[in-house]
Design an enzyme around this catalytic site. Structure first.
Site, PDB file in Angstrom:
ATOM      1  N   GLU A 269    -116.784  32.364  45.384  1.00  0.00           N
ATOM      2  CA  GLU A 269    -115.623  32.066  46.230  1.00  0.00           C
ATOM      3  C   GLU A 269    -116.032  31.267  47.460  1.00  0.00           C
ATOM      4  OE1 GLU A 269    -112.517  32.393  45.521  1.00  0.00           O
ATOM      5  OE2 GLU A 269    -112.786  33.539  43.668  1.00  0.00           O
TER       6      GLU A 269
ATOM      7  N   HIS B 162    -109.362  24.301  45.336  1.00  0.00           N
ATOM      8  CA  HIS B 162    -110.046  25.601  45.248  1.00  0.00           C
ATOM      9  C   HIS B 162    -110.750  25.758  43.893  1.00  0.00           C
ATOM     10  CE1 HIS B 162    -110.452  30.019  46.016  1.00  0.00           C
ATOM     11  NE2 HIS B 162    -110.372  30.071  44.696  1.00  0.00           N
ATOM     12  N   GLU B 163    -109.971  25.608  42.815  1.00  0.00           N
ATOM     13  CA  GLU B 163    -110.569  25.771  41.485  1.00  0.00           C
ATOM     14  C   GLU B 163    -111.605  24.665  41.239  1.00  0.00           C
ATOM     15  OE1 GLU B 163    -110.044  28.538  40.026  1.00  0.00           O
ATOM     16  OE2 GLU B 163    -108.310  29.147  41.230  1.00  0.00           O
TER      17      GLU B 163
ATOM     18  N   HIS C 149    -114.891  25.913  42.509  1.00  0.00           N
ATOM     19  CA  HIS C 149    -115.537  26.801  41.516  1.00  0.00           C
ATOM     20  C   HIS C 149    -116.178  25.962  40.403  1.00  0.00           C
ATOM     21  CE1 HIS C 149    -114.284  30.779  42.795  1.00  0.00           C
ATOM     22  NE2 HIS C 149    -112.989  30.508  42.722  1.00  0.00           N
TER      23      HIS C 149
END
Lengths: 499, 499
Positions: free
Chosen positions: B294, B264-265, B268
């Site tokens: 997101e 997830h990170e 980003h």
């Protein structure tokens, strides 16, 4: 007076904000910043340290310091504030003579040289670093011309790191060490044993990190006021007594490097954590004398950490964290951590030959600043002196002249501090024994916190308020001499090597 | 014009220095600062963000922006600079209305609330956090009164995080999701399998860190422009496209938490690393739309990371790093990472029930700002809504209302971004399939870098220059709708659960 004081403290607070972010930028560059991000940090560091410098040389500050110095003379200030005003006025008078543009150039060159050193060391190529080193030398010389016009350059540099010391005093101490230790080390090396290969097997770096945690907790590093990181070269820095950071570097096939770096940096950190918190954010807080600082890191690393009794209460725990140690007896461990050998890397040297690593750097720094030796001749000089003192020579620059980061930071005159620290340690150990009794027994019984408490009380809490000579005199009631250190070496190693 | 431009760029550069150190202070507080050091960092952050705020609302900047806006109107600026001037002028006009003292109070309260949240969560005691939350709510309301006097408070907050979005639009999207997914999830939960205990055994946190490294390298996170740390709650931040940082948190008995946080990170971070570097240090660089941001983290985490084919090329390597996975078949792994269950913690939720975690927070935020519900009633409301959507209730505040850091930072209106991101993802996946062909096959063959390349090209490089609606329209040629996400869920989970 209260108006002046309030104005002065507001001013200090703002200056301290700039110092705070410069410290943080430096920490982050060494521990966390990716390669392409370094440039952005260098720009910010240049900006904010220039702002800090401008504030520390502003006429407004000069006026306040003059008024405060008047109050100090008429005895209207506490001893602490007298010290703060005296020290700040000294720095102000020196710094205001530095042209701001020179200062800005210096900070930028420092950051660039730091990065160049990392790359040059990786490539083991001194020529990549040489122009940066030359620039740092030239800028340092130019700076001292402004700050200490009346002093010989190298003496000015020594005084910056250890106020009150000069090359005449250091020559005296170091020549005595050379006279006594050169023959003594040759005698030890004649009894050399083969390498113990158990210490070059694989030690999990993550577990080494956990061993560091064990050691730091054991000696008294307080987590609520400290944290740790990883960097190319271990170091300690602090924002205040409430936030002290140290780093380490883990090598898969050399657990002793990280273990003794942890204890060494832990010693620096315990010093800073235990300075009187009332001194925070002033020049009285944070010890600014590097020899005195190194005396504490090296007291933990050598006097305590290389004492067999230090390990008795924790050797089993160390083996739980790093299983290869379970197969190594405490006797073999003790022998290895006091294995005197003619090795190349300063930070991995035993405590005896370490003296020569420092004396060599001290003499090279004198050659740079006194004899103006060109930088491209430095590797050869380095190698000749290694031959002379330790009868070996590096195979490449990485294990020779490129091994330390100090010169890339412009820290010329810093190296002697390490050995001055050990010289003080010989004296501090004598004083500690007189007051606490049998230090070996305290260590054996796991009462190291009593030792830490004594150091807190006798040395740490004073921060910068006592200069090294004053601190040594206050603790030991004697002038500085190398005698106690030499006696400590001779007693310890005569026994270990059965001389 | 060139004089104006030069002056403007100098001004931006200096403003950026302040922003740079504020970002760094925040990073360090979350990853490295010891407890007692937080206060010093809070003071510095308050100081420098106030300086930054003063520069961003100074009449001098207003004058330059007015002149530049004139040039933009007469078409004398590039599209990028038109965007920069338009966005900065918008922010300037809003921010200059905020009283500097209010801003300073907000920043200080934000830092204090962040620390209070950490302590309250540890103690699982909402009452420790409640007064800080109330203060953040009051200050946020007061701020929007200045920045967006013409808007309803909560709509103003939504627009701050996702320009062009309001609660009318979001109500429409979220109600459609509720209508379709509440019965669908009940159907899935009827087919619930027992917990697989293999995923709650011990997984070495150090090895989990190495698994993160594997995953980040695999999806295309570039190390020369990025680094990683550890914090209470995972997050990503960036100084520029050249220095992007992400954090993770490792749990001994839950490897999937860190694995999916890493992906997830990483999503980003890949977004930020691939913004056009010419936009660095301007408002065009760094995507400021949180829903769009997101959409990228969640595309990696869910659309890619929860696809079985993602794991085919790397599952064996994962098992080498984390040996318990060697005993878990790829089928069991796939089932577990798509295990739909009514769970309590948002960041650990499966991608379907995750929607309800967001809808719940969105509705609570509306209750706070629209209905002025007192903070002490929030835990009960939280628990009621958990019952309604997921038929469970937290046993304590730590696994209920205290689980997220967002509100402590004053990020009200942020939560809907996560679900907006997934809604966009449903649409982006359709567009990607049309242009790249079979996405499953690309993943199976380890060609994930082709997918990353497409996202770089279609979305990342634009940074902030296209608002979310414009970006979705440009990539998908369609208005925003929840239909594609609902279809994706139904197809995927009908197959997994044999509905």
């Amino acid at each position: 007076m209260s108006r002046l004081f309030e104005e002065f403290q507001q001013y200090l607070k703002k200056m301290n904000q700039y110092n705070h972010v410069c410290t943080l930028l430096y920490w982050d560059m060494k521990t966390c910043t990716p390669r392409l991000g370094q440039e952005g940090h260098v720009e910010a560091l240049t900006h904010f340290s220039s702002e800090h410098f401008a504030m520390s040389t502003a006429p407004e500050l000069g006026r306040m310091l003059d008024e405060l110095a008047g109050l100090a003379e008429s005895d209207q200030l506490s001893d602490t504030w007298k010290f703060i005003v005296r020290r700040m006025k000294r720095d102000f008078d020196r710094d205001k003579r530095i042209p701001p543009q020179l200062y800005r150039t210096f900070v930028q060159a420092q950051a660039e040289a730091g990065n160049a050193w990392v790359e040059a060391r990786k490539a083991s190529d001194f020529s990549m670093f040489a122009p940066h080193l030359q620039k740092m030398i030239d800028l340092t010389r130019e700076m001292t011309g402004y700050t200490d016009p009346e002093k010989e350059v190298y003496d000015a540099l020594l005084d910056q790191y250890e106020e009150g010391m000069d090359s005449a005093a250091i020559d005296g101490l170091f020549e005595e060490l050379k006279k006594e230790l050169i023959p003594f080390v040759k005698e030890i090396l004649g009894k050399q044993k083969p390498e113990n290969e158990a210490f070059t097997q694989y030690f999990d770096p993550d577990a080494q990190k956990r061993a560091q945690d064990l050691l730091l907790d054991y000696i008294g590093f307080r987590r609520e006021a400290g944290s740790t990181g990883e960097s190319e070269h271990p170091f300690t820095l602090n924002f205040s007594s409430k936030d002290v950071r140290l780093t380490n570097h883990y090598f898969e096939n050399d657990p002793l490097s990280a273990i003794f770096s942890a204890i060494h940096e832990g010693g620096h950190a315990i010093f800073e954590q235990n300075v009187n918190p009332e001194y925070d954010n002033t020049v009285a807080g944070s010890c600014c004398y590097m020899g005195l600082h190194e005396s504490q890191s090296r007291f933990y690393e050598n006097i305590l950490g290389r004492n067999k009794n230090f390990w008795i209460p924790i050797y089993e725990k160390l083996g739980e964290i790093l299983p290869p140690f379970r197969e190594i007896s405490p006797d073999d461990f003790y022998r290895e951590i006091n294995h005197v050998k003619n090795s190349l890397i300063r930070v991995n040297a035993d405590e005896v030959t370490y003296c020569f690593h420092i004396i060599l750097r001290y003499e090279i720094e004198k050659a740079i600043f006194r004899d103006r030796l060109p930088v491209d001749e430095l590797p050869a000089l380095w190698n000749r002196k290694m031959q002379e003192y330790l009868q070996i020579a590096p195979r490449d620059d990485a294990e020779g002249i490129l091994q330390d980061m100090h010169w890339s930071d412009g820290y010329f005159g810093y190296f002697p501090s390490y050995l001055l620290g050990s010289i003080y340690d010989g004296m501090f150990l004598d004083a500690m024994k007189e007051e606490l009794g049998d230090v070996d027994e305290l260590l054996r019984e796991g009462k190291i916190r009593e030792i830490t408490g004594w150091l807190n009380e006798k040395i740490h809490r004073y921060g910068s308020t006592r200069r090294p000579k004053e601190a040594v005199m206050a603790v030991c009631k004697k002038e500085i001499s190398a005698g106690p250190l030499i006696r400590y070496f001779k007693e310890k190693y005569t026994q270990i090597y059965g001389l």
